[in-house]
Write a protein that holds these residues in place. Structure first.
Motif, mmCIF file in Angstrom:
data_model
loop_
_atom_site.group_PDB
_atom_site.id
_atom_site.type_symbol
_atom_site.label_atom_id
_atom_site.label_comp_id
_atom_site.label_asym_id
_atom_site.label_seq_id
_atom_site.Cartn_x
_atom_site.Cartn_y
_atom_site.Cartn_z
ATOM 1 N N LYS A 14 0.664 -1.098 -0.004
ATOM 2 C CA LYS A 14 0.133 -0.226 -0.109
ATOM 3 C C LYS A 14 0.939 1.285 -0.025
ATOM 4 O O LYS A 14 0.731 2.300 -1.010
ATOM 5 C CB LYS A 14 -0.721 0.026 1.394
ATOM 6 C CG LYS A 14 -1.895 -0.777 1.291
ATOM 7 C CD LYS A 14 -2.952 -0.644 2.284
ATOM 8 C CE LYS A 14 -2.151 -0.989 3.911
ATOM 9 N NZ LYS A 14 -1.871 -2.348 3.879
ATOM 10 N N THR A 15 1.804 1.354 0.929
ATOM 11 C CA THR A 15 2.527 2.473 1.023
ATOM 12 C C THR A 15 3.486 2.775 0.021
ATOM 13 O O THR A 15 3.658 3.894 -0.514
ATOM 14 C CB THR A 15 3.311 2.556 2.373
ATOM 15 O OG1 THR A 15 2.163 2.436 3.737
ATOM 16 C CG2 THR A 15 3.998 3.745 2.616
ATOM 17 N N ASP A 29 -1.805 6.320 8.021
ATOM 18 C CA ASP A 29 -1.183 5.348 8.879
ATOM 19 C C ASP A 29 -0.565 5.671 10.021
ATOM 20 O O ASP A 29 0.753 6.397 9.630
ATOM 21 C CB ASP A 29 -0.274 4.271 7.768
ATOM 22 C CG ASP A 29 -0.036 2.997 8.664
ATOM 23 O OD1 ASP A 29 -0.172 3.022 9.812
ATOM 24 O OD2 ASP A 29 0.394 2.260 8.088
ATOM 25 N N ASP A 89 -3.026 7.038 1.803
ATOM 26 C CA ASP A 89 -2.550 5.949 2.250
ATOM 27 C C ASP A 89 -2.942 5.386 3.295
ATOM 28 O O ASP A 89 -2.930 5.954 4.408
ATOM 29 C CB ASP A 89 -0.926 5.994 2.278
ATOM 30 C CG ASP A 89 -0.155 4.761 2.723
ATOM 31 O OD1 ASP A 89 -0.449 3.735 2.412
ATOM 32 O OD2 ASP A 89 0.866 4.779 3.535
HETATM 33 MG MG MG Z 1 1.613 0.961 4.908
#
Ligand code: MG
Ligand code: ADP
Length: 280
Positions: free
Chosen positions: A16-17, A40, A125
């Motif tokens: 994801k990041t 996050d 994110d």
């Molecule tokens: Mg992440």
């Protein structure tokens, strides 16, 4: 027109990041103005573009809790046209503080709407959970990008995420929320398993799966420790080229879909531009 995309999958470590940072950077290199919002509490998207949470004074938590506006927390990055709304240490407590708050699911949406028009793309994110921060992201987004790690348990838990998206839509939190694409990440085409996972995802989800696949690439793993998107760290590596291809595909799918322009064949897509004005 501003388009807001959440990068979401409640599983950790699926890319994801890495996708949020490098897709945001690649869109900015295509001359789009882009805002990356780090939701996050680990703050990896922030440190990955040069702003570790310990060095940041105000961040997206302050915006969500109503202490300041989104415009007050924006930071520049090494990439022209890419701004960051960073995570701070306070983000870890936000879900608890929001539990009894008014409009707790819509805090992020309101903040982004006030800033709308300034950006072509807002990339969110998300944390590895389906808690209130992710719900805020899904309530604020036009679409969700779902990274799938090309490994054995790739599809596990995906049903839960797809149900959550449906609930957000049907429950009225965000009726326009779309599934905007599934992205295969950390693909090692040398292994049978990775090829099988990719084939299976394409068989199940068809055109929802992006043509662009992100390879397993050591440089993508290294770049965050230098606080740089891949395009500033090693613009010619396979990981950088893959994220640039993804950005072109996103632009083509999203923007050109509105105009109903026929598909541009891959060989006629614009040449990749890299930092320093060279071509890849
Ligand atoms: Mg992440
Ligand atoms: P998530 O945000 O879903 O938890 P990350 O993007 O942080 O996942 O990725 C998890 C780990 O895998 C990180 O250490 C990251 O640097 C590494 N990583 C992500 N994508 C790749 C890739 N394509 N090739 C190599 N390493 C990757």
């Amino acid at each position: 027109m501003t388009r807001v995309f959440a990068i979401s999958n409640q599983k950790g470590g699926v890319g994801k990041t890495t996708t949020a940072i490098n897709l945001a950077a690649a869109l900015a290199l295509e001359d789009k103005s882009v805002l990356l919002i780090d939701l996050d509490p680990q703050g990896n998207a922030s440190s990955g573009v040069g702003h570790p949470k310990a060095e940041v004074r105000r961040g997206i938590a302050d915006v969500i809790l109503g202490f300041c506006d989104l415009g007050d927390v924006l930071l520049a990055t090494d990439i022209d046209g890419l701004h960051l709304a960073p995570a701070t240490r306070e983000l870890v407590g936000v879900e608890v503080e929001l539990v009894d708050a008014d409009h707790r699911e819509f805090r992020l949406r309101s903040a982004i709407q006030q800033q709308a028009g300034d950006y072509d793309y807002v990339i969110l994110d998300c944390p590895p959970s389906l808690g209130l921060l992710t719900v805020n992201a899904l309530a604020a987004a036009d679409g969700v990008f779902i990274p799938l790690q090309a490994e054995y348990y790739a599809m596990e838990g995906l049903g839960e995420l797809l149900r959550a998206i449906k609930q957000i839509r049907r429950g009225g939190l965000n009726r326009k929320l779309e599934r905007s694409g599934i992205l295969l990440t950390m693909v090692d085409r040398r292994t049978r398993l990775a090829r099988d996972v990719c084939d299976q995802a394409r068989a199940v989800f068809g055109g929802e799966v992006f043509d662009a696949e992100i390879p397993r690439n050591v440089r993508l793993g290294e770049a965050p420790s230098f606080g740089k998107p891949i395009h500033a760290y090693d613009p010619l590596c396979r990981g950088a080229i893959a994220y640039s291809n993804l950005a072109l595909e996103v632009i083509q799918r999203i923007e050109h879909a509105d105009e109903e322009v026929p598909d541009v064949p891959a060989e006629r897509r614009p040449t990749l531009r890299v930092i320093g004005g060279g071509a890849a």
